[in-house]
Design a protein around this motif. Sequence first.
Motif, short mmCIF file in Angstrom:
data_model
loop_
_atom_site.label_atom_id
_atom_site.label_comp_id
_atom_site.label_asym_id
_atom_site.label_seq_id
_atom_site.Cartn_x
_atom_site.Cartn_y
_atom_site.Cartn_z
N VAL A 1 30.63 5.48 -73.14
CA VAL A 1 30.45 4.61 -74.31
C VAL A 1 28.98 4.23 -74.45
O VAL A 1 28.35 3.78 -73.50
CB VAL A 1 31.33 3.35 -74.19
CG1 VAL A 1 31.06 2.40 -75.34
CG2 VAL A 1 32.80 3.74 -74.15
N LEU A 2 28.46 4.41 -75.64
CA LEU A 2 27.10 4.00 -75.99
C LEU A 2 27.22 2.76 -76.85
O LEU A 2 27.77 2.81 -77.95
CB LEU A 2 26.39 5.13 -76.75
CG LEU A 2 25.02 4.82 -77.37
CD1 LEU A 2 24.05 4.26 -76.34
CD2 LEU A 2 24.46 6.06 -78.03
N SER A 3 26.72 1.64 -76.34
CA SER A 3 26.90 0.39 -77.07
C SER A 3 25.70 -0.56 -77.00
O SER A 3 25.79 -1.68 -77.47
CB SER A 3 28.15 -0.34 -76.55
OG SER A 3 28.02 -0.62 -75.18
N SER A 4 24.60 -0.10 -76.42
CA SER A 4 23.43 -0.99 -76.35
C SER A 4 22.14 -0.21 -76.56
O SER A 4 22.06 0.98 -76.27
CB SER A 4 23.39 -1.72 -75.01
OG SER A 4 22.97 -0.85 -73.98
N MET A 5 21.15 -0.93 -77.03
CA MET A 5 19.83 -0.32 -77.26
C MET A 5 19.20 0.16 -75.95
O MET A 5 18.58 1.21 -75.93
CB MET A 5 18.90 -1.34 -77.92
CG MET A 5 19.41 -1.82 -79.25
SD MET A 5 19.23 -0.57 -80.49
CE MET A 5 18.10 -1.39 -81.55
N LYS A 6 19.40 -0.61 -74.87
CA LYS A 6 18.80 -0.23 -73.59
C LYS A 6 19.30 1.14 -73.14
O LYS A 6 18.55 1.91 -72.54
CB LYS A 6 19.11 -1.26 -72.52
CG LYS A 6 18.55 -0.74 -71.20
CD LYS A 6 18.58 -1.59 -70.07
CE LYS A 6 18.02 -1.06 -68.80
NZ LYS A 6 17.91 0.33 -68.53
N GLN A 7 20.54 1.46 -73.44
CA GLN A 7 21.08 2.76 -73.04
C GLN A 7 20.30 3.91 -73.64
O GLN A 7 20.25 5.00 -73.05
CB GLN A 7 22.55 2.87 -73.45
CG GLN A 7 23.50 2.10 -72.58
CD GLN A 7 24.91 2.24 -73.10
OE1 GLN A 7 25.29 1.54 -74.03
NE2 GLN A 7 25.67 3.16 -72.53
N LEU A 8 19.69 3.71 -74.80
CA LEU A 8 18.93 4.80 -75.43
C LEU A 8 17.77 5.24 -74.56
O LEU A 8 17.47 6.43 -74.48
CB LEU A 8 18.45 4.39 -76.82
CG LEU A 8 19.56 4.22 -77.86
CD1 LEU A 8 18.97 3.78 -79.19
CD2 LEU A 8 20.35 5.50 -78.02
N ASP A 9 17.10 4.29 -73.90
CA ASP A 9 16.03 4.65 -72.97
C ASP A 9 16.59 5.44 -71.79
O ASP A 9 16.02 6.45 -71.37
CB ASP A 9 15.32 3.39 -72.45
CG ASP A 9 14.54 2.67 -73.53
OD1 ASP A 9 14.08 3.33 -74.49
OD2 ASP A 9 14.40 1.44 -73.42
N ASP A 10 17.73 4.99 -71.27
CA ASP A 10 18.36 5.66 -70.14
C ASP A 10 18.82 7.07 -70.53
O ASP A 10 18.66 8.02 -69.77
CB ASP A 10 19.56 4.86 -69.63
CG ASP A 10 19.17 3.49 -69.10
OD1 ASP A 10 17.98 3.29 -68.74
OD2 ASP A 10 20.05 2.61 -69.06
N ILE A 11 19.38 7.21 -71.72
CA ILE A 11 19.86 8.50 -72.20
C ILE A 11 18.70 9.47 -72.40
O ILE A 11 18.79 10.64 -72.04
CB ILE A 11 20.67 8.32 -73.51
CG1 ILE A 11 22.01 7.66 -73.20
CG2 ILE A 11 20.84 9.64 -74.25
CD1 ILE A 11 22.77 7.20 -74.43
N THR A 12 17.60 8.96 -72.93
CA THR A 12 16.42 9.80 -73.12
C THR A 12 15.92 10.30 -71.77
O THR A 12 15.61 11.49 -71.62
CB THR A 12 15.32 9.00 -73.85
OG1 THR A 12 15.82 8.57 -75.11
CG2 THR A 12 14.07 9.85 -74.07
N ALA A 13 15.87 9.43 -70.78
CA ALA A 13 15.45 9.83 -69.43
C ALA A 13 16.44 10.82 -68.83
O ALA A 13 16.05 11.82 -68.22
CB ALA A 13 15.30 8.61 -68.54
N GLU A 14 17.72 10.55 -69.00
CA GLU A 14 18.76 11.43 -68.46
C GLU A 14 18.66 12.84 -69.04
O GLU A 14 18.91 13.83 -68.36
CB GLU A 14 20.14 10.85 -68.77
CG GLU A 14 21.29 11.67 -68.25
CD GLU A 14 22.65 11.08 -68.59
OE1 GLU A 14 23.65 11.68 -68.16
OE2 GLU A 14 22.73 10.04 -69.26
N SER A 15 18.25 12.94 -70.31
CA SER A 15 18.16 14.24 -70.98
C SER A 15 17.09 15.13 -70.37
O SER A 15 17.03 16.32 -70.68
CB SER A 15 17.92 14.06 -72.48
OG SER A 15 16.58 13.72 -72.74
N LYS A 16 16.25 14.58 -69.51
CA LYS A 16 15.23 15.39 -68.85
C LYS A 16 15.82 16.13 -67.66
O LYS A 16 15.24 17.09 -67.17
CB LYS A 16 14.06 14.51 -68.44
CG LYS A 16 13.36 13.98 -69.68
CD LYS A 16 12.18 13.11 -69.40
CE LYS A 16 11.65 12.65 -70.76
NZ LYS A 16 10.50 11.83 -70.67
#
Length: 131
Positions: free
Chosen positions: A26-41
């Motif tokens: 579940v994606l439900s917060s702005m902070k997760q976007l930073d984490d997701i961007t890092a994870e995509s590496k």
Amino acid sequence: MGFLDIFKKSERDRAKEELVETPWHVLSSMKQLDDITAESKDKPVAIFKHSTRCGISRMVLKQFEKSYDLQDDQLTLYFLDLLENRDVSNEIAARFKVHHESPQMIVLKDGEVIHHDSHQGINAEHLKRFV
């Protein structure tokens, strides 16, 4: 469960048991976007933007889930409820420069959008190209 219990279940109940659940995060917060961007590496990440009030979005989601067969170690799959998290959806559009649509699938790799589809263009088979 005994052998005869199988006859007590409806066809629908038996079908549910056979289904493999889609490994949504579940994606439900702005902070997760930073984490997701890092994870995509480390591995590809896909974000499914869904409107819970839209029949087309519901249909596309069901078709997607029926054919999705990747594992979490191949690609992380995020689910965004647009109505509950409009701010996150708007930030995705701004940050990744992808015009908002619903339903929409956005794939990130190395912090960048490498693919996106919307409506009936969303297809689980497309994701296999990125793993």
